[in-house]
Design an enzyme around this catalytic site. Structure first.
Site, PDB file in Angstrom:
ATOM      1  CE  LYS A   1      -4.074  -1.475  -0.273  1.00 35.38           C
ATOM      2  NZ  LYS A   1      -4.721  -2.459   0.562  1.00 35.38           N
ATOM      3  CG  LEU A   2       1.189   5.660  -2.228  1.00 33.57           C
ATOM      4  CD1 LEU A   2       2.497   5.175  -2.849  1.00 33.57           C
ATOM      5  CD2 LEU A   2       0.371   6.446  -3.250  1.00 33.57           C
TER       6      LEU A   2
ATOM      7  CG  HIS B   1      11.322  -2.129  -6.527  1.00 29.85           C
ATOM      8  ND1 HIS B   1       9.945  -2.171  -6.560  1.00 29.85           N
ATOM      9  CD2 HIS B   1      11.738  -2.289  -7.811  1.00 29.85           C
ATOM     10  CE1 HIS B   1       9.548  -2.350  -7.810  1.00 29.85           C
ATOM     11  NE2 HIS B   1      10.622  -2.424  -8.582  1.00 29.85           N
TER      12      HIS B   1
ATOM     13  CG  ASP C   1       8.692   1.263  -6.601  1.00 22.81           C
ATOM     14  OD1 ASP C   1       8.874   0.944  -5.406  1.00 22.81           O
ATOM     15  OD2 ASP C   1       7.949   0.642  -7.373  1.00 22.81           O
TER      16      ASP C   1
END
Ligand code: GRF
Length: 205
Positions: free
Chosen positions: A91-92, A109, A150
């Site tokens: 989630k952001l 990532h 990201d």
């Protein structure tokens, strides 16, 4: 335990193999304490890892039975959490929470940013995109978190040769091994105060 202990919270959405790598790392055991594991799910598989280590778990979001981000911030503050680690958290993070912990949230990532990142680029989607691009290297990136997916400053990357892979899953396996190495490494450097932002770059000493 070392003299300075860095108190962290780890945010997860999935199985939590990165969480496990953090908890299993010997360097980390000396320098870091995982105070809480947070998920956007109520029954996140990674919670069972947290429970084995007697670590508090919190579920955050808008659903019934979840705490909201303001309540989470208060809980993490009372636990004196200094750094937040997103390890497979999908989630952001809302802007208010983000600005409270500005410069104190990092993410891992599973590709070499700034390529193969952004909304929807998580899990196997990333490795499929890498596979279909015919890229010959992939890797993992640890970076600071900002308002978008990201795009925050890169702290550390490691790459691997994928010129011989036959599937996205094979890339995922190779990259995951690297993730399990570089995330504990970076956390340890944070604990030692060896990560600094100098101009536009992040320097690890
Ligand atoms: C990892 O590939 C991580 O980089 C990504 O999601 C995956 C989570 O794996 N963001 P796990 O839950 O730590 O096993």
């Amino acid at each position: 335990m070392g003299i300075f202990i860095l108190r962290i919270a780890v945010f997860v959405s999935g199985r939590g193999s990165n969480l496990k790598a953090i908890l299993d790392s010997r360097d980390i055991q000396e320098n870091i304490e995982v105070k809480a594991v947070v998920s956007d799910k109520i029954d996140c598989p990674a919670f069972s890892i947290a429970q084995k280590f007697s670590i508090l778990t919190f579920s955050v979001g808008n659903k019934i039975g979840f705490m909201n981000y303001e309540e989470l911030r208060e809980s993490l503050q009372s636990l004196e959490v200094e750094l937040i680690v997103l390890a497979g958290y999908l989630k952001l993070i809302p802007n208010n929470f983000l600005s409270f912990y500005k410069g104190k949230i990092i993410n891992i990532h599973p590709a070499l940013l700034p390529s193969f990142g952004g909304k929807g680029m998580y899990g196997i989607n990333v490795h499929k995109a890498v596979f279909e691009s015919s890229a010959k290297v992939s890797g993992a990136t640890v970076h600071f978190v900002d308002e978008t997916y990201d795009t925050g400053k890169i702290i550390m990357q490691r790459c691997i040769d994928i010129s011989d892979v036959k599937s996205p899953e094979e890339i995922a396996d190779r990259v995951l091994n690297i993730e399990h190495e570089i995330l504990p490494f970076v956390l340890n450097k944070f604990a030692e105060g060896k990560i600094k932002i100098v101009g536009k770059r992040v320097i690890i000493n």
